[in-house]
Design a protein around this motif. Structure first.
Motif: not given
Length: 288
Positions: A268-272
């Protein structure tokens, strides 16, 4: 700012670091390790990526691959295309029809997940389900959809539920285009497809990427399919969120469940980060 900072620290930051810490232990809910967990280093992460069992049903790798397929089919293909189509069609209908359509579509999104889940369960029931009644009235054989095609059931269910969110985002994107562009195209005799291809889609290209990232994050973390299939049959619909729930709260293996949670947070951090990067580029473009 102090009260807000305390709330964020207690309910966001502290649990975040606690989950990371637990992922390096063998903490469980029951037994000796529930009271005195031991530090096991990367053992939980190594077990998740064990090549011997990685692709087996009920294991982390199988759930991760299944979730990837689920996101591609239901979010990137289903929700994005259907939401964009609905948003585009709503641009050319009377305001009354547009309001009614938006009301019905958004209702599928704002209703509680439990209500929606049980409504679909009743719709797909083998004995008294609405879908099988329709099939029989048309002379077609009924089907046990939740048993025979469970994966496609949750894909269609998620598309139906999430298309409203995608539609609202695309609707706002199309509304940001100056009406004079379309009026000029009408004068030139352009068709609806030509206006969409040559005016609408190029001007909302940045919004499209943003919408795809948002619905991908939302779909990747969704837990609602659990209400329909409970992750079964035979783990065939056990998405990564359902797998985490089973490991942590059914098998009571908090350490391994926390490790899965950390991996999900990193994804999710990558997407964020991608989303924030696109937001900064758009803001710079507006200033320029």
């Amino acid at each position: 700012m102090a009260p807000a900072t305390i709330l964020v620290a207690v309910f966001v930051i502290a649990p975040f670091f606690w989950v990371i810490f637990v992922s390096f232990t063998n903490r469980t809910l029951l037994g000796r390790t529930a009271v005195n967990p031991e530090f096991v280093g990367l053992a939980n992460y190594i077990s998740l990526f064990d090549p011997v069992s990685f692709f087996q049903r009920g294991q982390f790798g199988f759930s991760l691959i299944l979730t990837t397929q689920f996101v591609i089919l239901s979010a990137l293909v289903g929700q994005a295309l259907l939401g964009m189509l609905l948003a585009w069609l709503l641009q050319s209908v009377p305001k009354g029809v547009k309001s009614i359509t938006e009301t019905f579509v958004i209702a599928a999104w704002i209703l509680p997940e439990v209500v929606i889940g049980f409504a679909w369960f009743a719709f797909l029931d083998y004995d008294n389900g609405t879908l099988n009644m329709i099939m029989e009235s048309l002379g077609l054989p009924p089907g046990d959809w939740l048993l025979q095609q469970p994966f496609w059931v949750i894909v269609i269910f998620n598309v139906w539920r999430g298309a409203a969110f995608s539609m609202m985002l695309f609707n706002s994107a199309f509304a940001s285009i100056p009406p004079s562009y379309f009026q000029a195209a009408d004068v030139a005799g352009a068709s609806s497809w030509q206006k969409f291809r040559d005016i609408g889609l190029p001007l909302i290209r940045g919004h499209v990427v943003t919408v795809l990232i948002l619905i991908t994050m939302w779909t990747f973390n969704t837990f609602t399919p659990f209400l329909l299939t409970n992750g079964g049959p035979s783990y065939r619909t056990e998405l990564i969120s359902i797998y985490t729930y089973r490991v942590a709260f059914r098998d009571f293996d908090f350490g391994k469940g926390a490790a899965v949670g950390v991996i999900i947070m990193l994804i999710n951090l990558v997407f964020a980060l991608i989303y924030l990067s696109l937001g900064r580029k758009r803001a710079k473009g507006v200033k320029t």
